[in-house]
Design a protein around this motif. Structure first.
Motif, PDB file in Angstrom:
ATOM      1  N   VAL A 150       0.836  -1.196   0.000  1.00  0.00           N
ATOM      2  CA  VAL A 150       0.000   0.000   0.000  1.00  0.00           C
ATOM      3  C   VAL A 150       0.875   1.253   0.000  1.00  0.00           C
ATOM      4  O   VAL A 150       1.972   1.261   0.543  1.00  0.00           O
ATOM      5  N   ASN A 151       0.406   2.292  -0.661  1.00  0.00           N
ATOM      6  CA  ASN A 151       1.082   3.592  -0.799  1.00  0.00           C
ATOM      7  C   ASN A 151       2.258   3.568  -1.769  1.00  0.00           C
ATOM      8  O   ASN A 151       2.919   4.588  -1.973  1.00  0.00           O
ATOM      9  N   ASN A 152       2.530   2.427  -2.372  1.00  0.00           N
ATOM     10  CA  ASN A 152       3.580   2.328  -3.377  1.00  0.00           C
ATOM     11  C   ASN A 152       3.022   2.768  -4.731  1.00  0.00           C
ATOM     12  O   ASN A 152       1.846   2.571  -5.014  1.00  0.00           O
ATOM     13  N   LYS A 153       3.870   3.340  -5.575  1.00  0.00           N
ATOM     14  CA  LYS A 153       3.385   3.824  -6.877  1.00  0.00           C
ATOM     15  C   LYS A 153       2.878   2.704  -7.775  1.00  0.00           C
ATOM     16  O   LYS A 153       2.091   2.936  -8.697  1.00  0.00           O
ATOM     17  N   PHE A 154       3.321   1.463  -7.503  1.00  0.00           N
ATOM     18  CA  PHE A 154       2.873   0.331  -8.317  1.00  0.00           C
ATOM     19  C   PHE A 154       1.625  -0.351  -7.731  1.00  0.00           C
ATOM     20  O   PHE A 154       1.061  -1.240  -8.345  1.00  0.00           O
ATOM     21  N   GLN A 218     -10.577   5.801 -11.058  1.00  0.00           N
ATOM     22  CA  GLN A 218     -10.213   7.222 -10.960  1.00  0.00           C
ATOM     23  C   GLN A 218      -9.260   7.390  -9.783  1.00  0.00           C
ATOM     24  O   GLN A 218      -9.571   8.072  -8.816  1.00  0.00           O
ATOM     25  N   ARG A 219      -8.107   6.754  -9.902  1.00  0.00           N
ATOM     26  CA  ARG A 219      -7.192   6.653  -8.763  1.00  0.00           C
ATOM     27  C   ARG A 219      -6.651   7.995  -8.291  1.00  0.00           C
ATOM     28  O   ARG A 219      -6.165   8.105  -7.166  1.00  0.00           O
ATOM     29  N   ARG A 220      -6.729   9.031  -9.120  1.00  0.00           N
ATOM     30  CA  ARG A 220      -6.241  10.349  -8.705  1.00  0.00           C
ATOM     31  C   ARG A 220      -7.266  11.090  -7.854  1.00  0.00           C
ATOM     32  O   ARG A 220      -6.930  12.070  -7.188  1.00  0.00           O
ATOM     33  N   LYS A 221      -8.504  10.627  -7.885  1.00  0.00           N
ATOM     34  CA  LYS A 221      -9.541  11.280  -7.103  1.00  0.00           C
ATOM     35  C   LYS A 221      -9.536  10.742  -5.671  1.00  0.00           C
ATOM     36  O   LYS A 221      -9.170   9.604  -5.419  1.00  0.00           O
ATOM     37  N   ILE A 222      -9.978  11.584  -4.746  1.00  0.00           N
ATOM     38  CA  ILE A 222     -10.105  11.125  -3.368  1.00  0.00           C
ATOM     39  C   ILE A 222     -11.322  10.205  -3.271  1.00  0.00           C
ATOM     40  O   ILE A 222     -12.227  10.247  -4.106  1.00  0.00           O
ATOM     41  N   LEU A 223     -11.346   9.370  -2.243  1.00  0.00           N
ATOM     42  CA  LEU A 223     -12.351   8.313  -2.135  1.00  0.00           C
ATOM     43  C   LEU A 223     -13.782   8.831  -2.080  1.00  0.00           C
ATOM     44  O   LEU A 223     -14.706   8.195  -2.611  1.00  0.00           O
ATOM     45  N   LYS A 224     -13.992   9.951  -1.447  1.00  0.00           N
ATOM     46  CA  LYS A 224     -15.367  10.446  -1.341  1.00  0.00           C
ATOM     47  C   LYS A 224     -15.941  10.780  -2.715  1.00  0.00           C
ATOM     48  O   LYS A 224     -17.166  10.809  -2.883  1.00  0.00           O
ATOM     49  N   ASN A 225     -15.038  10.987  -3.689  1.00  0.00           N
ATOM     50  CA  ASN A 225     -15.488  11.237  -5.064  1.00  0.00           C
ATOM     51  C   ASN A 225     -15.477   9.959  -5.908  1.00  0.00           C
ATOM     52  O   ASN A 225     -16.442   9.658  -6.611  1.00  0.00           O
ATOM     53  N   SER A 226     -14.391   9.193  -5.834  1.00  0.00           N
ATOM     54  CA  SER A 226     -14.286   7.989  -6.670  1.00  0.00           C
ATOM     55  C   SER A 226     -15.291   6.915  -6.257  1.00  0.00           C
ATOM     56  O   SER A 226     -15.731   6.110  -7.082  1.00  0.00           O
ATOM     57  N   LEU A 227     -15.669   6.896  -4.971  1.00  0.00           N
ATOM     58  CA  LEU A 227     -16.624   5.895  -4.481  1.00  0.00           C
ATOM     59  C   LEU A 227     -17.987   6.498  -4.138  1.00  0.00           C
ATOM     60  O   LEU A 227     -18.800   5.887  -3.440  1.00  0.00           O
ATOM     61  N   GLN A 248      -4.979   4.142  -3.801  1.00  0.00           N
ATOM     62  CA  GLN A 248      -3.700   3.492  -3.496  1.00  0.00           C
ATOM     63  C   GLN A 248      -3.281   3.630  -2.042  1.00  0.00           C
ATOM     64  O   GLN A 248      -2.257   3.084  -1.627  1.00  0.00           O
ATOM     65  N   ASN A 249      -4.085   4.368  -1.245  1.00  0.00           N
ATOM     66  CA  ASN A 249      -3.754   4.562   0.175  1.00  0.00           C
ATOM     67  C   ASN A 249      -4.490   3.601   1.101  1.00  0.00           C
ATOM     68  O   ASN A 249      -4.224   3.580   2.300  1.00  0.00           O
TER      69      ASN A 249
END
Length: 264
Positions: A150-154, A218-227, A248-249
């Motif tokens: 978790v938190n890794n770029k991959f 939409q991994r660049r969006k925060i969770l409250k938006n992507s979910l 990714q967090n």
């Protein structure tokens, strides 16, 4: 040796044929796997049998799965009268239950075609109950993704889906020059160990995949938006999930918590 083998053989790019030819790499693989005489081994994509020769010396029960008709014919001649079962089959349709004639858990080894390495890993999931471990050579990027924390770029949905079922270890890198023909990228030798007692919650796996996939779309969006179509901001907070984090967090366990709530 190399020229003799490949002189009359047409490499099939569509099958992802890059044959492992480096003696030291093959020797390192065998040493790491630590084979026992009574192990039941299945090798995927043996090609000309370079690694097969090494495997054969250590175990009584060896089966290889090769989709290419010409290579299958070559292998049958090369290992005539040897204790090797040679299957001319597509591994994505191969039934390990059917062909595991021992009472042992099976060990799977393979130099995977880059274009279907991920589908092969997921195919193995269907047989996880009889798998002791898996050792694969995969594309460098795939190795990074499926092992990423978790938190890794991959870290991605692939990381999460594979690690839910397997403990993943990256063992060592393999240079492209160790293969013929040489691919454009390096490879990783990896180990997958089934989680027999899953450390994660027992959940509806389809819902789990849906939530993880939605978050990473939409991994660049925060969770409250992507979910937002699945969970309200308050629901995330009540579940102990920070709505301002990104896909990714979140740990796998946190995705399990989301799935458990979604199922309710």
């Amino acid at each position: 040796m190399k020229n003799f083998l490949y002189k009359n053989f047409k490499i099939k790019k569509e099958l992802g044929q890059n044959f492992l030819i480096d003696y030291n790499v093959k020797n390192n693989i065998i040493n790491y796997i630590n084979l026992k005489e009574n192990d039941t081994i299945f090798e995927i994509g043996p090609g000309f049998g370079h690694l097969t020769e090494f495997l054969f010396k250590h175990v009584k029960k060896l089966s290889v799965i090769e989709i290419d008709d010409k290579l299958t014919y070559f292998l049958k001649k090369k290992f005539f009268n040897k204790r090797i079962n040679i299957f001319n089959k597509n591994v994505l349709k191969f039934n390990f239950f059917k062909y595991n004639t021992s009472n042992n858990l099976i060990r799977i080894v393979g130099n995977l075609p880059y274009n279907i390495s991920v589908p092969i890993i997921f195919h193995c999931l269907s047989f996880i109950k009889i798998i002791k471990d898996i050792h694969f050579m995969v594309q460098y990027e795939v190795g990074n993704k499926i092992s990423a924390p978790v938190n890794n770029k991959f870290y991605s949905k692939l990381s999460i889906f594979v690690q839910y079922y397997f403990l993943v270890k990256k063992i060592f890198k393999i240079d492209s020059k160790s293969f013929y023909p040489s691919p454009k990228v390096k490879s990783y030798f990896i180990k997958l160990i089934p989680r027999k007692k899953n450390i994660y919650k027992k959940i509806n796996i389809n819902n789990f995949k849906y939530i993880v996939s939605t978050a990473f779309q939409q991994r660049r969006k925060i969770l409250k938006n992507s979910l937002s179509k699945i969970f309200s901001e308050n629901t995330l907070i009540n579940l102990g999930i920070n709505p301002f984090l990104r896909a990714q967090n979140l740990t796998i366990l946190e995705y399990c918590v989301l799935t458990e709530n979604f199922s309710k």
